[in-house]
Design a protein around this motif. Structure first.
Motif, short mmCIF file in Angstrom:
data_model
loop_
_atom_site.label_atom_id
_atom_site.label_comp_id
_atom_site.label_asym_id
_atom_site.label_seq_id
_atom_site.Cartn_x
_atom_site.Cartn_y
_atom_site.Cartn_z
N PRO A 107 0.80 -1.23 0.00
CA PRO A 107 0.00 0.00 0.00
C PRO A 107 0.83 1.27 0.00
O PRO A 107 0.51 2.22 -0.73
CB PRO A 107 -0.82 -0.13 1.29
CG PRO A 107 -0.86 -1.60 1.57
CD PRO A 107 0.45 -2.14 1.09
N GLU A 108 1.90 1.30 0.83
CA GLU A 108 2.68 2.53 0.92
C GLU A 108 3.47 2.79 -0.36
O GLU A 108 3.59 3.93 -0.82
CB GLU A 108 3.61 2.49 2.14
CG GLU A 108 4.64 1.38 2.14
CD GLU A 108 4.12 0.09 2.74
OE1 GLU A 108 4.97 -0.72 3.15
OE2 GLU A 108 2.89 -0.09 2.80
N ILE A 109 4.01 1.70 -1.00
CA ILE A 109 4.75 1.87 -2.26
C ILE A 109 3.80 2.23 -3.39
O ILE A 109 4.10 3.10 -4.24
CB ILE A 109 5.55 0.59 -2.59
CG1 ILE A 109 6.62 0.36 -1.51
CG2 ILE A 109 6.19 0.68 -3.97
CD1 ILE A 109 7.45 -0.90 -1.71
N ALA A 118 2.51 13.95 -0.56
CA ALA A 118 2.74 13.71 0.86
C ALA A 118 3.40 12.38 1.07
O ALA A 118 3.18 11.41 0.33
CB ALA A 118 1.41 13.76 1.61
N ILE A 119 4.23 12.30 2.08
CA ILE A 119 4.90 11.05 2.42
C ILE A 119 3.90 10.15 3.14
O ILE A 119 3.24 10.58 4.08
CB ILE A 119 6.13 11.31 3.31
CG1 ILE A 119 7.16 12.12 2.51
CG2 ILE A 119 6.73 10.01 3.81
CD1 ILE A 119 8.38 12.47 3.31
N ASP A 120 3.78 8.92 2.72
CA ASP A 120 2.81 7.98 3.29
C ASP A 120 3.46 7.24 4.47
O ASP A 120 4.54 6.64 4.31
CB ASP A 120 2.35 6.98 2.23
CG ASP A 120 1.14 6.19 2.69
OD1 ASP A 120 0.04 6.75 2.72
OD2 ASP A 120 1.33 5.01 3.06
N SER A 133 6.57 2.13 8.62
CA SER A 133 6.90 2.18 7.19
C SER A 133 6.65 3.57 6.66
O SER A 133 5.56 4.13 6.84
CB SER A 133 6.06 1.17 6.40
OG SER A 133 6.35 -0.15 6.85
N VAL A 134 7.67 4.13 5.99
CA VAL A 134 7.58 5.46 5.39
C VAL A 134 7.93 5.32 3.91
O VAL A 134 9.00 4.81 3.56
CB VAL A 134 8.51 6.45 6.08
CG1 VAL A 134 8.43 7.82 5.41
CG2 VAL A 134 8.18 6.56 7.55
N ALA A 135 7.06 5.76 3.03
CA ALA A 135 7.29 5.69 1.58
C ALA A 135 7.23 7.08 0.98
O ALA A 135 6.37 7.89 1.34
CB ALA A 135 6.25 4.78 0.92
N ALA A 136 8.16 7.35 0.04
CA ALA A 136 8.22 8.66 -0.61
C ALA A 136 8.46 8.46 -2.11
O ALA A 136 9.23 7.58 -2.51
CB ALA A 136 9.33 9.52 -0.01
N VAL A 143 8.63 14.22 -13.68
CA VAL A 143 8.71 12.82 -14.06
C VAL A 143 8.81 11.95 -12.81
O VAL A 143 9.68 12.18 -11.96
CB VAL A 143 9.93 12.57 -14.98
CG1 VAL A 143 10.01 11.09 -15.38
CG2 VAL A 143 9.85 13.44 -16.22
N LEU A 144 7.92 10.96 -12.68
CA LEU A 144 7.95 10.01 -11.57
C LEU A 144 8.94 8.91 -11.91
O LEU A 144 8.74 8.15 -12.88
CB LEU A 144 6.57 9.43 -11.33
CG LEU A 144 6.46 8.42 -10.18
CD1 LEU A 144 6.76 9.10 -8.85
CD2 LEU A 144 5.07 7.79 -10.16
N GLN A 145 10.01 8.81 -11.14
CA GLN A 145 11.08 7.86 -11.44
C GLN A 145 10.99 6.59 -10.59
O GLN A 145 11.64 5.59 -10.91
CB GLN A 145 12.45 8.52 -11.24
CG GLN A 145 12.69 9.68 -12.18
CD GLN A 145 13.99 10.37 -11.86
OE1 GLN A 145 14.30 10.58 -10.68
NE2 GLN A 145 14.74 10.74 -12.89
N GLY A 146 10.27 6.59 -9.50
CA GLY A 146 10.18 5.41 -8.64
C GLY A 146 9.68 5.79 -7.25
O GLY A 146 9.02 6.81 -7.05
N ALA A 147 10.06 4.94 -6.27
CA ALA A 147 9.63 5.16 -4.89
C ALA A 147 10.65 4.58 -3.92
O ALA A 147 11.38 3.64 -4.25
CB ALA A 147 8.26 4.53 -4.66
N VAL A 148 10.67 5.14 -2.73
CA VAL A 148 11.58 4.70 -1.65
C VAL A 148 10.72 4.32 -0.44
O VAL A 148 9.80 5.07 -0.06
CB VAL A 148 12.58 5.81 -1.28
CG1 VAL A 148 13.42 5.37 -0.08
CG2 VAL A 148 13.45 6.16 -2.46
#
Length: 507
Positions: A107-109, A118-120, A133-136, A143-148
């Protein structure tokens, strides 16, 4: 009193500690959680910015795994970096094939890959350990390049929160202990003079007041109360001494002239004839009534002057003796006197009270009973009392029941008032007899009541507490009627003529 004061202090202290400690604990817990979330968000933003530069420069395969491991070591957690298509780019720890395929479905990714600004932040449990869990999102321009995604264990934070709650509890107990020690000292200082004053009040109630209560300790209000109590006790003692002196002096100063007047009237009886004799008889009747009134007033004055001690009294013997004394007078007036019931043994009463009570009640009944009727003395016991005397009756009841006209409910309520007499009461009464009966019953620890008899007339009842078994030195003797006559009647009993007669209403 000391326990109640101490309990009050501790209750107030507990209320204050709970009002302060619980909010403080919640504030600290929230601050700790907000701190770890803020730290994780900062790390996630830092890794996201680094990943954006690495992906833009095409060095993501070489730089991102090292960066992920380094960040994971610093936060003691885990770091996962995925591309815009949801495929794994770098991780700080080994992942299974299933985990690698399902990263994009987390869900967070998934929220970060949708380009949320906003950071989830989410909390989950993995292997029995709670993780934050923190996802950004990883963004370069538009351009959306990915997620952390960073996962940080929260056990350290929870340990610190538990420790602060424990410290607050220990601190609260220490404060309560200190308050209890100080409160105990203060409560004893406050309550000691009050308890001492209570002890002196009991001694005063028992007629044993000899020394004043101390007024040198305790709060100012208690010292003032003790001083006022001593003044009241001294005034009361003075009033009682004056009353005793009045009773002693009045007994001589009033009875002697009345006896002399009665004697002079008796001497004139032989010389009087006709209407003069009728006037003389009326004067002698009023003189006797005045003498009885003086006796009744003096008896009540003696009852009120000080506390009296209750002693075991053999009611069976007393009733049998009064029966022998009053039977001739009842027969002379064409009435009958009977004694019924079972032996009741000893009761607690003021010495001499039962004889006076019976004399007044029998005199009342004799005045009101018609010719040929019967006045009955009944003795009975109530159910056993488990609180006062286990195995013994709760009350011993003495009833004097006549067959006269009786009283209305309103007259029965007023019958014990001093000097009150019913409008249709026989002449010759003083209005003091039943009042004296009630006072004697109360002084003996019992009570006197009036009720309507089942067959008409009046039922005068006296209730007394039974005496302990150890006080019954001998078994109760029999009595006439259903129970045999006593072997001997004491010769110092007053005769019916000397007993204070009482009217149907109080005499």
């Amino acid at each position: 009193m000391t326990r109640r004061l101490l309990l009050g202090y501790l209750s107030l202290a507990v209320l204050i500690l709970l009002s302060l400690g619980i909010p403080l604990g919640y504030v600290y817990s929230r601050a700790e959680r907000e701190q770890i979330i803020s730290s994780a968000e900062d790390e996630a933003e830092s890794v996201s910015a680094f990943a954006s530069l690495s992906i833009t420069a095409g060095r993501e395969r070489r730089e991102l795994p090292h960066r992920a491991r380094h960040c994971a070591e610093r936060i003691h957690g885990r770091v996962v970096i995925v591309g815009g298509d949801g495929k794994l780019l770098a991780t700080s720890h080994a992942l299974s094939a299933t985990e690698s395929r399902n990263l994009a479905s987390r869900p967070e990714i998934a929220a970060a890959l949708r380009g949320r600004d906003a950071i989830d932040v989410r909390t989950s449990t993995i292997g029995g350990v709670r993780y934050l869990s923190v996802a950004a999102p990883v963004v370069h321009g538009d351009v959306l390049q990915g997620a952390v995604r960073l996962t940080v264990p929260t056990d350290a934070v929870e340990s610190r929160v538990h420790r602060i709650w424990l410290l607050l509890a220990v601190g609260g107990l220490a404060v309560l202990t200190a308050i209890a020690a100080v409160g105990l000292v203060f409560a004893r200082w406050t309550s000691r003079p009050i308890l001492e004053l209570e002890r002196f009040a009991h001694r005063l109630a028992d007629g044993q007041f000899t020394t004043p209560a101390p007024v040198t300790s305790g709060p100012q209000e208690v010292r003032s109360l003790a001083a006022t109590f001593n003044q009241t006790a001294a005034r009361l003692e003075h009033l009682l001494a004056s009353q005793r002196a009045f009773a002693a002096e009045a007994s001589h100063q009033l009875k002697t002239p009345l006896a002399a007047l009665r004697l002079r009237l008796d001497n004139l009886e032989a010389e009087m004839t006709g209407h003069a004799r009728d006037s003389l008889n009326a004067a002698m009747t009023e003189t006797d009534r005045l003498a009885r009134m003086v006796e009744g007033l003096l008896a009540m004055a003696r009852m009120e002057e000080s506390a009296v001690t209750r002693e075991p009294v053999d009611l069976d013997q007393v009733c049998a003796e009064r029966l022998l004394t009053w039977t001739p007078l009842f027969e002379r007036h064409g009435a009958h006197l009977a004694l019924l019931g079972d032996p009741v043994g000893h009761a607690l009463a003021v010495p001499g009270a039962m004889e006076q009570i019976l004399d007044n009640l029998l005199s009342n009944a004799l005045r009101a009973t018609p010719l040929g009727s019967t006045v009955t003395i009944v003795l009975r016991c109530t159910a056993p009392d488990r609180r006062h005397l286990p195995g013994r009756p709760a009350w011993i009841q003495l009833h004097v029941i006549d067959e006269g006209p009786g009283m209305t409910a309103d007259q029965r309520r007023r019958a014990f008032d001093r000097f009150w007499r019913a409008p249709d009461a026989p002449k010759g009464g003083t209005g003091l007899g039943l009042s004296l009966v009630q006072r004697l019953a109360h002084a003996s620890g019992g009570e006197a009541t009036l009720a309507r008899a089942p067959g008409g007339g009046l039922d005068a009842a006296i209730r007394l507490r039974p005496a302990p078994r150890a006080s019954e030195g001998r078994p109760a003797q029999g009595r006439p009627s259903r129970i045999g006559l006593p072997r001997r009647v004491r010769s110092d009993r007053s005769t019916p003529e000397a007993a204070p007669p009482s009217a149907r209403s109080p005499v």
